[in-house]
Design a protein around this motif. Structure first.
Motif, PDB file in Angstrom:
ATOM      1  N   PHE A   9       0.868  -1.240   0.188  1.00 54.73           N
ATOM      2  CA  PHE A   9       0.358  -0.234  -0.096  1.00 54.73           C
ATOM      3  C   PHE A   9       0.574   1.236  -0.029  1.00 54.73           C
ATOM      4  O   PHE A   9       0.773   2.000   1.147  1.00 54.73           O
ATOM      5  N   THR A  17      -0.563   4.753   0.116  1.00 50.67           N
ATOM      6  CA  THR A  17      -1.037   5.408   1.304  1.00 50.67           C
ATOM      7  C   THR A  17      -0.681   5.312   2.559  1.00 50.67           C
ATOM      8  O   THR A  17      -0.801   5.966   3.476  1.00 50.67           O
ATOM      9  N   PRO A  47      -0.645   5.993   9.274  1.00 56.50           N
ATOM     10  CA  PRO A  47      -1.924   5.484   8.075  1.00 56.50           C
ATOM     11  C   PRO A  47      -2.104   4.085   8.189  1.00 56.50           C
ATOM     12  O   PRO A  47      -0.969   3.264   9.157  1.00 56.50           O
ATOM     13  N   ALA A  80      -5.303   0.192   8.006  1.00 58.95           N
ATOM     14  CA  ALA A  80      -6.605  -0.161   7.062  1.00 58.95           C
ATOM     15  C   ALA A  80      -6.719  -0.688   7.819  1.00 58.95           C
ATOM     16  O   ALA A  80      -6.735  -1.806   9.053  1.00 58.95           O
ATOM     17  N   LYS A 122     -12.912   5.785   1.141  1.00 58.70           N
ATOM     18  CA  LYS A 122     -11.961   6.661   1.469  1.00 58.70           C
ATOM     19  C   LYS A 122     -12.017   7.043   3.447  1.00 58.70           C
ATOM     20  O   LYS A 122     -12.804   7.390   3.539  1.00 58.70           O
ATOM     21  N   PRO A 178      -8.355   2.465   3.846  1.00 62.96           N
ATOM     22  CA  PRO A 178      -7.567   2.741   4.228  1.00 62.96           C
ATOM     23  C   PRO A 178      -7.684   4.200   4.635  1.00 62.96           C
ATOM     24  O   PRO A 178      -8.948   5.186   4.228  1.00 62.96           O
ATOM     25  N   ALA A 221      -6.070   7.504   6.931  1.00 59.49           N
ATOM     26  CA  ALA A 221      -4.771   8.253   7.047  1.00 59.49           C
ATOM     27  C   ALA A 221      -4.996   9.657   6.979  1.00 59.49           C
ATOM     28  O   ALA A 221      -6.222  10.264   7.176  1.00 59.49           O
ATOM     29  N   ASN A 275      -3.984  13.709   5.668  1.00 58.05           N
ATOM     30  CA  ASN A 275      -3.016  14.393   4.550  1.00 58.05           C
ATOM     31  C   ASN A 275      -2.595  15.179   5.168  1.00 58.05           C
ATOM     32  O   ASN A 275      -3.417  16.676   5.190  1.00 58.05           O
ATOM     33  N   HIS A 279       1.582   0.723  -6.121  1.00 57.88           N
ATOM     34  CA  HIS A 279       0.179   0.612  -5.872  1.00 57.88           C
ATOM     35  C   HIS A 279       0.593  -1.139  -5.334  1.00 57.88           C
ATOM     36  O   HIS A 279       1.368  -1.667  -6.126  1.00 57.88           O
ATOM     37  N   GLU A 299      -5.847  13.234  -3.643  1.00 61.15           N
ATOM     38  CA  GLU A 299      -4.681  11.870  -2.410  1.00 61.15           C
ATOM     39  C   GLU A 299      -6.168  10.948  -2.343  1.00 61.15           C
ATOM     40  O   GLU A 299      -5.673   9.622  -1.671  1.00 61.15           O
ATOM     41  N   VAL A 314      -5.303   6.540  -2.351  1.00 59.58           N
ATOM     42  CA  VAL A 314      -5.363   5.524  -1.025  1.00 59.58           C
ATOM     43  C   VAL A 314      -6.799   4.224  -1.933  1.00 59.58           C
ATOM     44  O   VAL A 314      -6.711   3.022  -0.973  1.00 59.58           O
ATOM     45  N   ASP A 321      -5.196   1.868  -4.153  1.00 60.65           N
ATOM     46  CA  ASP A 321      -4.642   0.532  -3.083  1.00 60.65           C
ATOM     47  C   ASP A 321      -5.359  -0.206  -2.738  1.00 60.65           C
ATOM     48  O   ASP A 321      -4.694  -1.273  -3.353  1.00 60.65           O
TER      49      ASP A 321
END
Length: 493
Positions: A228, A231, A242, A244, A261, A313, A315, A317, A332, A346, A350, A353
């Motif tokens: 990933f 991500t 980050p 998942a 997302k 995923p 995260a 940003n 990826h 972004e 993700v 991925d």
């Protein structure tokens, strides 16, 4: 909030009329006035005369406002204790389910506390419509200040049978998960990190009686092992690592794949948000992940059926010295390379991925959801959809219309691929020299689905409203949660 919608006969409803009670009565717009809904009129005739007189006199007095507003509530004084009357407009210009949900939601939002007695259910001709009405009322009652254990009483006035009882139970499940999504989306970003979101959802799943649904959290090391790269790159600038969340729902039949997302805050990265006002509500950029997770939980509650696998995923940003730069190339899980032209694009990184990994997990149909752009410029009342499968796209759009949460399919034209060409990677994540769009986000994501029937839902216009947009008040809406539940639900009946 603890929802417990129920249905009772008119005679019992009359006995409940009193202090801290709101009676919801549907009306319909005519050219220059409003009229009572015929089905509601028949039920209203069983109420005491003073109630009927109050409804008709107040309706006439408020008719001008009902041409502009979808619902109005007023206190009613008379020989019995003070009660409240909510008039809601059942708009014939809207599709049936959408009109019912809008009227129910708007009237529910007007009720601050106490009991709701709804004559709107009289206008619903079937159990699915009763479900829409009950869910709308219950969802409308939610506030950020609501306590999770606060009881919410919504009572539909009508005849009860087995199908109605099951419809009300489904409405309870839907409203509970909508509350959960809206609370997460409204949570301040300093109180909801990527790991915090994953752990919160995993705890909800672990504490359930239903064991078919399981959750697993992949930390940054596990993301690295599984490829990933996008991500990890998106979350690199943040002090919050980050991760998942992977959800598995057991069942029989072809495997659904879902991706959502989950950007817990989106500064835009080095390509800082163009509109400074937009940054203020970027806590909502995880709305899709929350909706997918709650849809899986609702599906588990609805009973055994088709299996599903969801990858979310998560995260933040941020902007920082280790952050993703325009010009960087990320890898990826399927080995595909992306040149990052815009760090504010972004979400598609993700999701790419997640899609690449789900394809390798041998899913048979694939749906991803994200607040990527403007939902295809279809406004706040719709979510946008792009797909490689006519059948899957139609399934999604039909599901949305059945629950009063409409979507719109937009074309996925191969000619747009050249706008994302790159000399150093398989593609760029955004165009250069022209405005980005939901169409281009879908074009970027399309290769990651490979030959699996795939659809991308963009809920960017409707998941979080900066200002009121009838029938929703400003804030989170949980769109497209009810659609996601509906596409899973046929396999659970």
């Amino acid at each position: 909030m603890r929802h417990s919608p129920r249905s009772i006969g008119v005679g019992e409803a009359v006995g409940l009329l009193g202090d801290n009670t709101t009676v919801v009565v549907p009306v319909r717009r005519d050219t220059d006035t409003v009229r009572l809904d015929p089905a509601a009129t028949r039920a209203l005739d069983a109420f005491p005369e003073d109630v009927r007189i109050a409804v008709r006199s107040i309706m006439l007095a408020l008719a001008p406002r009902l041409n502009e507003e979808i619902a109005v509530t007023v206190p009613v004084c008379g020989p019995r204790p003070v009660w409240w009357l909510a008039l809601c407009v059942l708009d014939d210009a809207l599709p049936r389910a959408e009109a019912l949900f809008a009227a129910a939601l708007a009237s529910g939002h007007l009720v601050e506390s106490g009991r709701m007695l709804s004559l709107l259910a009289c206008a619903a001709a079937s159990a699915p419509e009763e479900e829409v009405v009950a869910a709308g009322h219950a969802i409308g009652r939610w506030r950020w200040t609501s306590d999770d254990d606060e009881p919410v009483e919504v009572t539909l006035i009508g005849e009860t049978d087995a199908s109605t009882a099951w419809a009300l139970e489904r409405a309870r499940i839907i409203a509970t998960e909508a509350d959960a999504v809206r609370r997460l989306v409204e949570t301040p970003p300093n109180a909801l990190t990527p790991r915090g979101l994953a752990e919160h959802l995993a705890r909800r799943i672990a504490g359930r009686d239903e064991s078919r649904l399981t959750a697993e959290i992949w930390d940054s090391d596990e993301l690295r092992r599984r490829g990933f790269g996008a991500t990890l790159a998106v979350g690199e600038a943040s002090a919050q690592e980050p991760c998942a969340l992977v959800l598995r729902l057991d069942g029989d039949g072809p495997l659904w794949g879902l991706a959502g997302k989950g950007i817990t805050f989106d500064s835009g990265g080095l390509n800082l948000k163009r509109d400074p006002a937009e940054i203020a509500w970027m806590k909502s950029d995880m709305a899709a992940a929350a909706s997918v997770a709650s849809a899986m939980m609702a599906a588990a509650d609805l009973g055994p059926g088709r299996p599903a696998l969801a990858v979310l995923p998560l995260a933040e940003n941020a902007v920082g010295p280790q952050g993703l730069r325009p010009g960087d190339v990320v890898t990826h899980p399927n080995g595909r390379l992306t040149e990052v032209v815009d760090t504010d694009s972004e979400g598609r990184l993700v999701l790419a991925d997640a899609l690449a990994w789900l394809v390798r997990a041998d899913v048979k149909e694939l749906v991803d959801v994200g607040t990527l752009s403007d939902s295809g410029d279809v406004g706040t009342s719709f979510w946008g959809c792009w797909s490689t499968s006519d059948a899957l796209a139609q399934t999604l759009v039909d599901a949305g219309y059945r629950v009063g949460e409409p979507g719109w399919r937009l074309p996925l034209h191969p000619g747009y691929r050249r706008l994302l060409s790159s000399r150093v990677a398989d593609s760029a994540n955004a165009p250069t020299g022209i405005p980005d769009s939901g169409q281009l986000a879908a074009t970027f994501l399309r290769p990651f689905a490979m030959d699996v029937p795939w659809a991308h839902i963009d809920n960017g216009s409707g998941a979080y409203l900066v200002v009121d947009a009838d029938p929703w008040p400003a804030g989170p809406t949980a769109v497209p949660l009810r659609t996601l539940i509906e596409i899973l639900r046929p396999h659970f009946r």
